[in-house]
Write a protein that holds these residues in place. Structure first.
Motif, PDB file in Angstrom:
ATOM      1  N   UNK A 198       0.810  -1.202   0.000  1.00 26.28           N
ATOM      2  CA  UNK A 198       0.000   0.000   0.000  1.00 26.28           C
ATOM      3  C   UNK A 198       0.854   1.269   0.000  1.00 26.28           C
ATOM      4  N   UNK A 199       2.123   1.164  -0.325  1.00 21.74           N
ATOM      5  CA  UNK A 199       2.970   2.346  -0.324  1.00 21.74           C
ATOM      6  C   UNK A 199       2.680   3.215  -1.547  1.00 21.74           C
ATOM      7  N   UNK A 200       2.952   4.513  -1.384  1.00 19.31           N
ATOM      8  CA  UNK A 200       2.653   5.456  -2.466  1.00 19.31           C
ATOM      9  C   UNK A 200       3.644   5.263  -3.607  1.00 19.31           C
ATOM     10  N   UNK A 201       4.939   5.362  -3.306  1.00 23.42           N
ATOM     11  CA  UNK A 201       5.959   5.106  -4.316  1.00 23.42           C
ATOM     12  C   UNK A 201       7.298   4.862  -3.635  1.00 23.42           C
ATOM     13  N   UNK A 202       8.226   4.337  -4.369  1.00 27.29           N
ATOM     14  CA  UNK A 202       9.522   3.974  -3.794  1.00 27.29           C
ATOM     15  C   UNK A 202      10.321   5.202  -3.400  1.00 27.29           C
ATOM     16  N   UNK A 203      10.213   6.265  -4.188  1.00 27.35           N
ATOM     17  CA  UNK A 203      10.963   7.484  -3.903  1.00 27.35           C
ATOM     18  C   UNK A 203      10.591   8.023  -2.534  1.00 27.35           C
ATOM     19  N   UNK A 226      19.365   7.157   9.709  1.00 27.47           N
ATOM     20  CA  UNK A 226      19.470   7.118   8.258  1.00 27.47           C
ATOM     21  C   UNK A 226      19.110   5.731   7.744  1.00 27.47           C
ATOM     22  N   UNK A 227      19.590   5.383   6.572  1.00 29.55           N
ATOM     23  CA  UNK A 227      19.312   4.073   5.979  1.00 29.55           C
ATOM     24  C   UNK A 227      20.569   3.558   5.297  1.00 29.55           C
ATOM     25  N   UNK A 228      20.842   2.281   5.499  1.00 24.86           N
ATOM     26  CA  UNK A 228      22.012   1.697   4.843  1.00 24.86           C
ATOM     27  C   UNK A 228      21.659   1.358   3.396  1.00 24.86           C
ATOM     28  N   UNK A 229      22.694   1.191   2.611  1.00 20.74           N
ATOM     29  CA  UNK A 229      22.527   0.819   1.208  1.00 20.74           C
ATOM     30  C   UNK A 229      21.774  -0.503   1.111  1.00 20.74           C
ATOM     31  N   UNK A 230      22.119  -1.451   1.976  1.00 19.24           N
ATOM     32  CA  UNK A 230      21.473  -2.767   1.953  1.00 19.24           C
ATOM     33  C   UNK A 230      19.994  -2.673   2.322  1.00 19.24           C
ATOM     34  N   UNK A 231      19.630  -1.820   3.268  1.00 19.48           N
ATOM     35  CA  UNK A 231      18.227  -1.650   3.652  1.00 19.48           C
ATOM     36  C   UNK A 231      17.406  -1.093   2.490  1.00 19.48           C
ATOM     37  N   UNK A 232      17.951  -0.083   1.839  1.00 18.34           N
ATOM     38  CA  UNK A 232      17.243   0.530   0.714  1.00 18.34           C
ATOM     39  C   UNK A 232      17.084  -0.474  -0.423  1.00 18.34           C
ATOM     40  N   UNK A 233      18.131  -1.255  -0.680  1.00 18.84           N
ATOM     41  CA  UNK A 233      18.060  -2.271  -1.735  1.00 18.84           C
ATOM     42  C   UNK A 233      16.993  -3.318  -1.420  1.00 18.84           C
ATOM     43  N   UNK A 234      16.880  -3.709  -0.154  1.00 22.11           N
ATOM     44  CA  UNK A 234      15.913  -4.735   0.235  1.00 22.11           C
ATOM     45  C   UNK A 234      14.476  -4.235   0.085  1.00 22.11           C
ATOM     46  N   UNK A 235      14.242  -2.984   0.469  1.00 22.09           N
ATOM     47  CA  UNK A 235      12.887  -2.441   0.428  1.00 22.09           C
ATOM     48  C   UNK A 235      12.433  -2.169  -0.998  1.00 22.09           C
ATOM     49  N   UNK A 236      13.310  -1.587  -1.812  1.00 21.24           N
ATOM     50  CA  UNK A 236      12.915  -1.159  -3.151  1.00 21.24           C
ATOM     51  C   UNK A 236      13.140  -2.205  -4.226  1.00 21.24           C
ATOM     52  N   UNK A 238      15.884  -2.534  -5.707  1.00 20.29           N
ATOM     53  CA  UNK A 238      16.801  -1.898  -6.643  1.00 20.29           C
ATOM     54  C   UNK A 238      18.184  -2.506  -6.486  1.00 20.29           C
ATOM     55  N   UNK A 239      19.006  -2.352  -7.517  1.00 15.45           N
ATOM     56  CA  UNK A 239      20.405  -2.747  -7.419  1.00 15.45           C
ATOM     57  C   UNK A 239      21.194  -1.600  -6.797  1.00 15.45           C
ATOM     58  N   UNK A 240      22.417  -1.905  -6.339  1.00 17.08           N
ATOM     59  CA  UNK A 240      23.223  -0.919  -5.618  1.00 17.08           C
ATOM     60  C   UNK A 240      23.482   0.330  -6.468  1.00 17.08           C
ATOM     61  N   UNK A 241      23.774   0.157  -7.737  1.00 20.83           N
ATOM     62  CA  UNK A 241      24.079   1.324  -8.568  1.00 20.83           C
ATOM     63  C   UNK A 241      22.845   2.205  -8.763  1.00 20.83           C
ATOM     64  N   UNK A 242      21.672   1.621  -8.721  1.00 22.79           N
ATOM     65  CA  UNK A 242      20.447   2.400  -8.848  1.00 22.79           C
ATOM     66  C   UNK A 242      20.222   3.244  -7.597  1.00 22.79           C
ATOM     67  N   UNK A 279      22.347  10.357  -5.444  1.00 24.19           N
ATOM     68  CA  UNK A 279      23.091  11.436  -6.088  1.00 24.19           C
ATOM     69  C   UNK A 279      22.154  12.480  -6.678  1.00 24.19           C
ATOM     70  N   UNK A 280      21.138  12.038  -7.383  1.00 20.30           N
ATOM     71  CA  UNK A 280      20.181  12.961  -7.995  1.00 20.30           C
ATOM     72  C   UNK A 280      19.349  13.663  -6.929  1.00 20.30           C
ATOM     73  N   UNK A 281      19.032  12.942  -5.855  1.00 22.81           N
ATOM     74  CA  UNK A 281      18.266  13.548  -4.763  1.00 22.81           C
ATOM     75  C   UNK A 281      19.046  14.705  -4.146  1.00 22.81           C
ATOM     76  N   UNK A 282      20.359  14.551  -4.062  1.00 21.75           N
ATOM     77  CA  UNK A 282      21.189  15.615  -3.502  1.00 21.75           C
ATOM     78  C   UNK A 282      21.381  16.775  -4.461  1.00 21.75           C
ATOM     79  N   UNK A 283      21.547  16.481  -5.747  1.00 24.40           N
ATOM     80  CA  UNK A 283      21.833  17.558  -6.697  1.00 24.40           C
ATOM     81  C   UNK A 283      20.573  18.255  -7.199  1.00 24.40           C
TER      82      UNK A 283
END
Length: 113
Positions: free
Chosen positions: A48-53, A65-75, A77-81, A87-91
């Motif tokens: 029921x989540x709105x979106x991954x972002x 915060x969130x570790x890279x592994x946590x974000x990968x598990x939830x979404x 996504x692969x690590x490079x994604x 990166x885009x979120x920051x810039x």
């Protein structure tokens, strides 16, 4: 005064090559499985989540915060994604991203204030 016979007329016309065999008709494309069958409504998303972002941003706003592994598990996504998204979120997203490594060597992302 043109008195050529039929055979002479046909002999002077260039021959158009005919195909040796006829082509089979093209197969019709199958309907996509996601479109569903006729009369059956499309299935609801499993979560029921709105979106991954939004979910990743919420994870990064936590105190730890969130570790890279946590974000990968939830979404899923692969690590490079994940790294590209951060990166885009920051810039372009205007967020201040803090990135650090813990003693185990895991990368942690956090949205700073």
């Amino acid at each position: 005064m043109n008195t050529a016979t039929e055979s002479e007329k046909n002999a002077s016309a260039p021959e158009v090559p005919q195909p040796k065999t006829k082509r089979a008709p093209a197969k019709k494309a199958r309907l996509a499985k996601k479109a569903g069958r006729a009369g059956k409504p499309a299935s609801k998303p499993k979560t029921d989540r709105a979106n991954k972002k939004a979910e990743v941003i919420a994870m990064m706003k936590r105190a730890k915060g969130a570790t890279l592994a946590e974000i990968m598990a939830v979404t899923k996504w692969q690590a490079h994604t994940v790294r590209g998204f951060v990166s885009i979120l920051g810039s372009k997203g205007g967020e201040k991203i803090e990135s650090s490594k813990n003693a185990a060597g895991e990368r942690t992302y956090k949205i700073g204030k």
